[in-house]
Design a protein around this motif. Structure first.
Motif, PDB file in Angstrom:
ATOM      1  N   ASP A  72       0.820  -1.211   0.000  1.00 37.82           N
ATOM      2  CA  ASP A  72       0.000   0.000   0.000  1.00 37.82           C
ATOM      3  C   ASP A  72       0.850   1.255   0.000  1.00 37.82           C
ATOM      4  O   ASP A  72       0.494   2.261  -0.602  1.00 37.82           O
ATOM      5  CB  ASP A  72      -0.921   0.021   1.232  1.00 37.82           C
ATOM      6  CG  ASP A  72      -2.055  -0.994   1.118  1.00 37.82           C
ATOM      7  OD1 ASP A  72      -2.417  -1.352  -0.021  1.00 37.82           O
ATOM      8  OD2 ASP A  72      -2.561  -1.422   2.170  1.00 37.82           O
ATOM      9  N   ASP A  73       1.989   1.210   0.683  1.00 35.50           N
ATOM     10  CA  ASP A  73       2.821   2.406   0.801  1.00 35.50           C
ATOM     11  C   ASP A  73       4.220   1.992   1.257  1.00 35.50           C
ATOM     12  O   ASP A  73       4.513   0.812   1.459  1.00 35.50           O
ATOM     13  CB  ASP A  73       2.210   3.414   1.778  1.00 35.50           C
ATOM     14  CG  ASP A  73       1.865   2.798   3.135  1.00 35.50           C
ATOM     15  OD1 ASP A  73       2.528   1.812   3.533  1.00 35.50           O
ATOM     16  OD2 ASP A  73       0.940   3.288   3.791  1.00 35.50           O
ATOM     17  N   ASN A  74       5.078   3.000   1.422  1.00 31.51           N
ATOM     18  CA  ASN A  74       6.450   2.729   1.841  1.00 31.51           C
ATOM     19  C   ASN A  74       6.526   2.147   3.248  1.00 31.51           C
ATOM     20  O   ASN A  74       7.444   1.380   3.563  1.00 31.51           O
ATOM     21  CB  ASN A  74       7.290   4.008   1.774  1.00 31.51           C
ATOM     22  CG  ASN A  74       7.731   4.321   0.362  1.00 31.51           C
ATOM     23  OD1 ASN A  74       7.539   3.511  -0.543  1.00 31.51           O
ATOM     24  ND2 ASN A  74       8.310   5.492   0.163  1.00 31.51           N
ATOM     25  N   THR A  75       5.576   2.510   4.097  1.00 33.07           N
ATOM     26  CA  THR A  75       5.572   1.979   5.458  1.00 33.07           C
ATOM     27  C   THR A  75       5.492   0.456   5.431  1.00 33.07           C
ATOM     28  O   THR A  75       6.216  -0.241   6.151  1.00 33.07           O
ATOM     29  CB  THR A  75       4.394   2.556   6.258  1.00 33.07           C
ATOM     30  OG1 THR A  75       4.477   3.990   6.247  1.00 33.07           O
ATOM     31  CG2 THR A  75       4.411   2.057   7.691  1.00 33.07           C
ATOM     32  N   LEU A  78       8.856  -1.076   4.044  1.00 34.02           N
ATOM     33  CA  LEU A  78       9.927  -1.085   5.039  1.00 34.02           C
ATOM     34  C   LEU A  78       9.673  -2.131   6.116  1.00 34.02           C
ATOM     35  O   LEU A  78      10.607  -2.781   6.598  1.00 34.02           O
ATOM     36  CB  LEU A  78      10.072   0.302   5.656  1.00 34.02           C
ATOM     37  CG  LEU A  78      10.462   1.428   4.679  1.00 34.02           C
ATOM     38  CD1 LEU A  78      10.561   2.756   5.421  1.00 34.02           C
ATOM     39  CD2 LEU A  78      11.768   1.115   3.971  1.00 34.02           C
ATOM     40  N   SER A  79       8.420  -2.319   6.494  1.00 32.71           N
ATOM     41  CA  SER A  79       8.084  -3.326   7.492  1.00 32.71           C
ATOM     42  C   SER A  79       8.396  -4.724   6.982  1.00 32.71           C
ATOM     43  O   SER A  79       8.981  -5.550   7.712  1.00 32.71           O
ATOM     44  CB  SER A  79       6.596  -3.218   7.854  1.00 32.71           C
ATOM     45  OG  SER A  79       6.208  -4.267   8.721  1.00 32.71           O
ATOM     46  N   VAL A  80       8.033  -4.999   5.744  1.00 32.22           N
ATOM     47  CA  VAL A  80       8.294  -6.318   5.156  1.00 32.22           C
ATOM     48  C   VAL A  80       9.796  -6.568   5.065  1.00 32.22           C
ATOM     49  O   VAL A  80      10.285  -7.668   5.383  1.00 32.22           O
ATOM     50  CB  VAL A  80       7.627  -6.422   3.769  1.00 32.22           C
ATOM     51  CG1 VAL A  80       8.131  -7.645   3.007  1.00 32.22           C
ATOM     52  CG2 VAL A  80       6.108  -6.478   3.918  1.00 32.22           C
ATOM     53  N   LEU A  81      10.557  -5.564   4.635  1.00 34.79           N
ATOM     54  CA  LEU A  81      12.001  -5.731   4.539  1.00 34.79           C
ATOM     55  C   LEU A  81      12.633  -5.921   5.917  1.00 34.79           C
ATOM     56  O   LEU A  81      13.574  -6.714   6.078  1.00 34.79           O
ATOM     57  CB  LEU A  81      12.617  -4.510   3.845  1.00 34.79           C
ATOM     58  CG  LEU A  81      12.280  -4.314   2.362  1.00 34.79           C
ATOM     59  CD1 LEU A  81      12.880  -3.009   1.859  1.00 34.79           C
ATOM     60  CD2 LEU A  81      12.794  -5.485   1.526  1.00 34.79           C
TER      61      LEU A  81
END
Length: 486
Positions: A72-75, A78-81
């Motif tokens: 959905d977005d960069n948040t 970054l969480s997945v990474l």
């Protein structure tokens, strides 16, 4: 695969498989990204975007499947990474402080900077000091916040769930007076938001990067780095940059408003003709429509001082050659334009891949095949690639200079005109593609991404233009659209 040998050999003694070996063993490269024209999006011909094209080529180099997960977005990216649930993240972020502490960072060849934008109805600020008492609006987890200072007398507000296009739409409508976006995303979306203007940049350009989990070892990022270095050396990076960004400055404020007005008020009268005759010619109807707009702004009674006439501005000789009797009849003109373009396209060497073959055909349509060949010979003589549009477009303008055209077979030509002609049509095509593309939800990946030929006919009713909500919201009410509630 040759570039990977040294990496693999250096880690084969390890007891636990390296990240690169895990990718090769599974046969899948897992990439998480978000939808944005600067990174990844799905169009009528499938998945594309600058970062996507790089990832697709990298997966092919590894001999594995590219599997895209859309966040959905960069948040979310970054969480997945952070949890090591993907191999690569494509978020349109640079390696600024904070990011490079948490992730491995690999620059990908596109530089961008954070820019302050404003609605042209407001005064232009010259610096952050001019924004005292104002609020800057931006997307979460962006490149922008580290440029902002909490000690200054302005505020900023982050908007989860809104992307850069949504921010720009709200600046366009006047809901937001000021915002911060990435310069590359502004360039890609500017035509849809003519009331949005750039005020000033925050900091210097920073190269955008792929992000890799810190939990990974360095084998995958090392292989990706070697691969990108190879693409840089052979010119592929520059070619992809030109393909996605090389034509974005062709519509100013007046031109963008005029074009969108004509999309709503003129195009519906001829769209079914563009679709029908483009299908017969095996080309994308939106490309044919873009040519027609460049030629006459979709006016069937257009006449130039040199005697070319009609919606597709055919010469008398061309019309006669392809069997067109009445150049001022819109249907005959569109039929003639489609036939003539296909003839020109067929003359371009088949070894030239798309989309460059189409750009060459457009240049030939404008200046003539002979002059195009002269420019290609000059390009080759200078040690550059005559089969790449990004190289040939540098030499076309030289056909207007005696020291150059005296060396050619066909002599003088106003060579700057086909360059502008092609760039304009590419921009018109991009816009038409953005407002007419309606791919099915999560289509199966396709092997050929860019193919302006043989596109399936559009099924949108001839008099119904479907405009995405974010774009429709930004259009002035005098264009006959009712903006949705934001």
């Amino acid at each position: 695969m040759a570039l990977l040998v040294s990496v693999i050999l250096s880690v084969t003694a390890c007891s636990r498989p390296t990240t690169l070996q895990e990718v090769l063993n599974e046969g899948v490269l897992h990439v998480i990204t978000r939808e944005a024209p600067s990174i990844y999006y799905e169009g009528r011909e499938g998945e594309t975007g600058y970062d996507y094209e790089l990832a697709k080529r990298f997966a092919e180099e590894l001999g594995v499947e590219l599997r895209i997960r859309v966040a959905d977005d960069n948040t979310e990216i970054l969480s997945v990474l952070s949890r090591d649930y993907a191999h690569i993240g494509m978020a349109g972020l640079s390696g600024q402080a904070g990011i490079d502490d948490l992730y491995r960072v690999l620059p990908t060849g596109i530089a961008a900077q954070s820019v302050v934008v404003y609605n042209r109805e407001h005064g232009r600020p010259g610096s952050l000091k001019d924004l005292t008492g104002q609020t800057l609006h931006l997307v979460p987890d962006s490149n922008h916040e580290h440029h902002l200072d909490t000690e200054d007398n302005y505020q900023w507000q982050v908007h989860p769930g809104i992307d850069a296009a949504g921010i720009l739409a709200r600046v366009e409508s006047g809901e937001f007076a000021y915002a911060v976006v990435s310069s590359n995303e502004l360039e890609l979306n500017q035509v849809f938001y003519p009331h949005v203007k750039e005020a000033f940049a925050l900091g210097d350009p920073e190269e955008l990067a792929w992000l890799f989990p810190k939990a990974q070892d360095k084998t995958l990022i090392t292989a990706a780095n070697q691969f990108l270095q190879k693409l840089q050396a052979d010119g592929t990076l520059a070619q992809l940059s030109e393909r996605f960004y090389g034509h974005l400055d062709q519509l100013n404020y007046v031109g963008a408003r005029t074009f969108m007005h004509h999309v709503q008020n003129r195009l519906p009268n001829y769209e079914h003709l563009f679709q029908s005759y483009a299908k017969d010619a095996g080309m994308d109807w939106r490309l044919l429509a873009a040519i027609g707009y460049q030629e006459s702004h979709w006016r069937p009674n257009a006449v130039s001082p040199t005697g070319v006439r009609g919606l597709m501005m055919l010469t008398r000789n061309t019309a006669s050659y392809i069997g067109i009797n009445n150049r001022m009849d819109a249907e005959e003109s569109i039929e003639g334009g489609s036939k003539y373009f296909q003839m020109v396209h067929d003359k371009i060497p088949a070894r030239i891949p798309e989309p460059d073959r189409t750009w060459f055909a457009l240049a030939s349509y404008n200046v003539g095949f002979g002059h195009l060949e002269d420019a290609r010979r000059l390009t080759e003589g200078a040690g550059k690639d005559p089969d790449r549009w990004m190289d040939v477009k540098e030499f076309l303008p030289l056909l207007a200079q005696k020291e150059w055209y005296k060396k050619t077979r066909f002599g003088y030509a106003r060579g700057h005109e086909p360059v502008l002609y092609v760039q304009n049509i590419r921009r018109y095509y991009d816009v038409l593609a953005r407002i007419t593309d309606r791919p099915p939800a999560r289509p199966e990946p396709v092997s050929e991404i860019v193919n302006l030929e043989g596109t399936p006919p559009d099924t949108t009713p001839a008099n119904q233009k479907v405009v995405p909500d974010d774009i429709q919201a930004s259009l002035p009410s005098d264009l006959g659209l009712i903006p949705p509630t934001l």
